[in-house]
Design an enzyme around this catalytic site. Sequence first.
Site, PDB file in Angstrom:
ATOM      1  N   LYS A 147      12.764  -5.156   6.567  1.00 36.61           N
ATOM      2  CA  LYS A 147      12.281  -6.424   6.324  1.00 36.61           C
ATOM      3  C   LYS A 147      13.748  -7.157   5.464  1.00 36.61           C
ATOM      4  O   LYS A 147      14.210  -6.678   4.584  1.00 36.61           O
ATOM      5  CB  LYS A 147      11.199  -6.433   5.007  1.00 36.61           C
ATOM      6  CG  LYS A 147      10.633  -7.789   4.770  1.00 36.61           C
ATOM      7  CD  LYS A 147       9.762  -7.711   3.340  1.00 36.61           C
ATOM      8  CE  LYS A 147       8.465  -7.295   3.992  1.00 36.61           C
ATOM      9  NZ  LYS A 147       7.424  -7.361   2.845  1.00 36.61           N
ATOM     10  N   HIS A 148      13.742  -8.345   6.170  1.00 32.20           N
ATOM     11  CA  HIS A 148      14.923  -9.187   5.533  1.00 32.20           C
ATOM     12  C   HIS A 148      14.449 -10.836   5.886  1.00 32.20           C
ATOM     13  O   HIS A 148      14.004 -10.968   7.030  1.00 32.20           O
ATOM     14  CB  HIS A 148      16.154  -9.071   6.171  1.00 32.20           C
ATOM     15  CG  HIS A 148      16.301  -9.276   7.649  1.00 32.20           C
ATOM     16  ND1 HIS A 148      15.671  -7.918   8.656  1.00 32.20           N
ATOM     17  CD2 HIS A 148      16.802  -9.808   8.391  1.00 32.20           C
ATOM     18  CE1 HIS A 148      15.801  -8.482   9.682  1.00 32.20           C
ATOM     19  NE2 HIS A 148      16.673  -9.468   9.765  1.00 32.20           N
ATOM     20  N   LEU A 149      14.668 -11.553   4.823  1.00 33.45           N
ATOM     21  CA  LEU A 149      14.691 -12.845   5.311  1.00 33.45           C
ATOM     22  C   LEU A 149      15.992 -13.507   5.506  1.00 33.45           C
ATOM     23  O   LEU A 149      16.780 -12.902   5.059  1.00 33.45           O
ATOM     24  CB  LEU A 149      13.788 -13.899   3.998  1.00 33.45           C
ATOM     25  CG  LEU A 149      12.342 -13.320   3.703  1.00 33.45           C
ATOM     26  CD1 LEU A 149      12.301 -12.611   2.576  1.00 33.45           C
ATOM     27  CD2 LEU A 149      11.568 -14.441   3.606  1.00 33.45           C
TER      28      LEU A 149
END
EC number: 2.7.7.53
Length: 289
Positions: A147-149
């Site tokens: 998960k990464h924005l």
Amino acid sequence: MNFPTLASAITQATDHARTTGALLPLATEQISLTEGGIEFCVHWLSSLALKDAAKLFNTVDKPANSNPFLPYEQDLYVADLSPTHVALLNKFPLFEKHILMVTRIFEEQLSMLTVADFDAVARTLARLDGLVFYNGGVTGGASQPHKHLQWVPPGTFALEAILPDAGNYGRPKRLPNFDFRHAFVALDQKQGTNSAQAATYMHDVFYRACTECGIAAVEGKLPPYNLLTGRHWMLVVPRSREHWEEGAEKISMNAMSFAGSILVRRTEQIELVRKAGPMALLKAVTYPA
């Protein structure tokens, strides 16, 4: 961390990563195509970028369970954003000072966005104007399962040209220019006087927008989608496919495509985008309005 500190941290990290060779910007050329009130920028990889692009797009030589974020490359480190997220430079940036907001422990990219995720978003946008976006799953254009924005600075996206004036805060609605399923929400800045309050507010607005789009969690995961948010607005788009296709040609679309930036791998594909029109590409990878 205040505004100058985060801004200067990105600049210092960029200079350092260039010096060490850790940063591999994608050298591109570009043209503009205006449709639906948006001046789309179509980027294509120059010949000098092909080797770097192979590292980005080709997964054949990578270990099956490789995760570039655990551990992350120290030369790409920018700052500690929060107890749960760290800021890293995008190793293969299309835009200058493009950063990733990565969870410190592994979470799947399709897992539900949490208040902690939006806390990292709120902390970043409070210090730096620009666009935060999220590619929900491979179908949403994600290249990594961790998960990464992502954040890009002002001037890298044209979407705001068609956004309505502020009003009806927190209520999902449609953008007339987008003839596909989506939800746009104007954000009330008075709802968040600190990052914790802003995070809770944005989290609630996000799931309100998801409900409006028919996006519902199943076993802790959301179906593919894209999220785009600035300081004053949020956009959620459910995704039906990763690629726009014509014959054997495929063009991958991610959240930045909806912001007005489309990346193709070969110059021959530019004419395909021009002929079809950028809006047709967006419609092809979404659901009917």
